[in-house]
Scaffold this motif. Sequence first.
Motif, PDB file in Angstrom:
ATOM      1  N   PRO A  58       3.613  12.407  -6.087  1.00 27.25           N
ATOM      2  CA  PRO A  58       3.533  13.742  -5.471  1.00 27.25           C
ATOM      3  C   PRO A  58       2.142  14.367  -5.593  1.00 27.25           C
ATOM      4  N   ILE A  59       1.445  14.063  -6.671  1.00 25.81           N
ATOM      5  CA  ILE A  59       0.094  14.618  -6.864  1.00 25.81           C
ATOM      6  C   ILE A  59      -0.831  14.130  -5.751  1.00 25.81           C
ATOM      7  N   PHE A  60      -0.722  12.844  -5.410  1.00 30.03           N
ATOM      8  CA  PHE A  60      -1.568  12.260  -4.372  1.00 30.03           C
ATOM      9  C   PHE A  60      -0.886  12.267  -3.005  1.00 30.03           C
ATOM     10  N   ARG A  61       0.228  12.999  -2.915  1.00 23.67           N
ATOM     11  CA  ARG A  61       0.988  13.149  -1.664  1.00 23.67           C
ATOM     12  C   ARG A  61       1.386  11.790  -1.076  1.00 23.67           C
ATOM     13  N   PHE A  62       1.703  10.857  -1.967  1.00 22.51           N
ATOM     14  CA  PHE A  62       2.160   9.523  -1.571  1.00 22.51           C
ATOM     15  C   PHE A  62       1.247   8.912  -0.510  1.00 22.51           C
ATOM     16  N   SER A  63      -0.040   9.065  -0.706  1.00 21.93           N
ATOM     17  CA  SER A  63      -1.028   8.614   0.281  1.00 21.93           C
ATOM     18  C   SER A  63      -1.100   7.083   0.331  1.00 21.93           C
ATOM     19  N   ASP A  64      -1.791   6.613   1.360  1.00 23.12           N
ATOM     20  CA  ASP A  64      -1.994   5.170   1.506  1.00 23.12           C
ATOM     21  C   ASP A  64      -2.794   4.619   0.336  1.00 23.12           C
ATOM     22  N   THR A  65      -3.768   5.384  -0.131  1.00 23.74           N
ATOM     23  CA  THR A  65      -4.576   4.944  -1.269  1.00 23.74           C
ATOM     24  C   THR A  65      -3.711   4.829  -2.519  1.00 23.74           C
ATOM     25  N   TRP A  66      -2.820   5.786  -2.710  1.00 26.12           N
ATOM     26  CA  TRP A  66      -1.912   5.753  -3.862  1.00 26.12           C
ATOM     27  C   TRP A  66      -1.065   4.480  -3.819  1.00 26.12           C
ATOM     28  N   GLN A  67      -0.555   4.107  -2.656  1.00 23.70           N
ATOM     29  CA  GLN A  67       0.234   2.893  -2.506  1.00 23.70           C
ATOM     30  C   GLN A  67      -0.621   1.647  -2.671  1.00 23.70           C
ATOM     31  N   LEU A  68      -1.840   1.717  -2.164  1.00 21.32           N
ATOM     32  CA  LEU A  68      -2.751   0.572  -2.245  1.00 21.32           C
ATOM     33  C   LEU A  68      -3.087   0.229  -3.694  1.00 21.32           C
ATOM     34  N   VAL A  69      -3.160   1.240  -4.547  1.00 24.07           N
ATOM     35  CA  VAL A  69      -3.485   1.006  -5.958  1.00 24.07           C
ATOM     36  C   VAL A  69      -2.449   0.088  -6.603  1.00 24.07           C
ATOM     37  N   ILE A  70      -1.168   0.393  -6.443  1.00 27.59           N
ATOM     38  CA  ILE A  70      -0.126  -0.424  -7.081  1.00 27.59           C
ATOM     39  C   ILE A  70      -0.012  -1.780  -6.396  1.00 27.59           C
ATOM     40  N   ASN A  71      -0.154  -1.804  -5.081  1.00 29.20           N
ATOM     41  CA  ASN A  71      -0.076  -3.081  -4.365  1.00 29.20           C
ATOM     42  C   ASN A  71      -1.194  -4.025  -4.777  1.00 29.20           C
ATOM     43  N   THR A  72      -2.401  -3.508  -4.836  1.00 24.68           N
ATOM     44  CA  THR A  72      -3.541  -4.336  -5.225  1.00 24.68           C
ATOM     45  C   THR A  72      -3.416  -4.801  -6.665  1.00 24.68           C
ATOM     46  N   GLY A  73      -3.056  -3.880  -7.545  1.00 26.76           N
ATOM     47  CA  GLY A  73      -2.919  -4.233  -8.962  1.00 26.76           C
ATOM     48  C   GLY A  73      -1.868  -5.304  -9.196  1.00 26.76           C
ATOM     49  N   THR A  74      -0.698  -5.140  -8.591  1.00 22.24           N
ATOM     50  CA  THR A  74       0.360  -6.135  -8.793  1.00 22.24           C
ATOM     51  C   THR A  74       0.005  -7.474  -8.151  1.00 22.24           C
ATOM     52  N   THR A  75      -0.681  -7.446  -7.024  1.00 20.83           N
ATOM     53  CA  THR A  75      -1.090  -8.703  -6.378  1.00 20.83           C
ATOM     54  C   THR A  75      -2.061  -9.474  -7.258  1.00 20.83           C
ATOM     55  N   ILE A  76      -3.042  -8.782  -7.797  1.00 20.23           N
ATOM     56  CA  ILE A  76      -4.031  -9.443  -8.657  1.00 20.23           C
ATOM     57  C   ILE A  76      -3.370  -9.997  -9.912  1.00 20.23           C
ATOM     58  N   ILE A  77      -2.521  -9.211 -10.539  1.00 20.61           N
ATOM     59  CA  ILE A  77      -1.848  -9.668 -11.761  1.00 20.61           C
ATOM     60  C   ILE A  77      -0.943 -10.863 -11.458  1.00 20.61           C
TER      61      ILE A  77
END
Length: 145
Positions: free
Chosen positions: A48-67
């Motif tokens: 909610p702080i980042f208004r569920f932005s694309d960047t907010w989603q990209l952070v978790i997607n990128t992190g989980t993909t790399i891990i």
Amino acid sequence: MWETDQGRNRPSRSLFPTIANKASQAAGRASAFVLACSVVIVWAVTGPIFRFSDTWQLVINTGTTIITFLMVFLIQNSQNRDSAAIQVKLDELIRTGTVQNSFVGIEHLSADELEELRSRCEERAKAVVAEKRSRRRGARRDIAG
């Protein structure tokens, strides 16, 4: 290639196996699971702080993909080590036991050769079971007769 460690000759270890061993041990601990859950919770709470932005989603997607990508190599390294250790133990049991030493090194056979060997072993096992049953029946007849 060889380095001396307190008077003992042992092969020098490369950087990847050392890091992979430590990382796989750390990843298998409960604290690693708690840390991963905590990261996901913090990420979800900040939505909610980042208004569920694309960047907010990209952070978790990128992190989980790399891990996930890195964990594939750690898991494969662990599997290779475990498989090699089990193979050495089995080879030693075969070598020192009464079983056939011809089984040492069969992990290098092709899939077809392994299937043929498995079939032959299965047939021998069935023959042994049948022979034991036959002996028991014969012993029972001797006792009854």
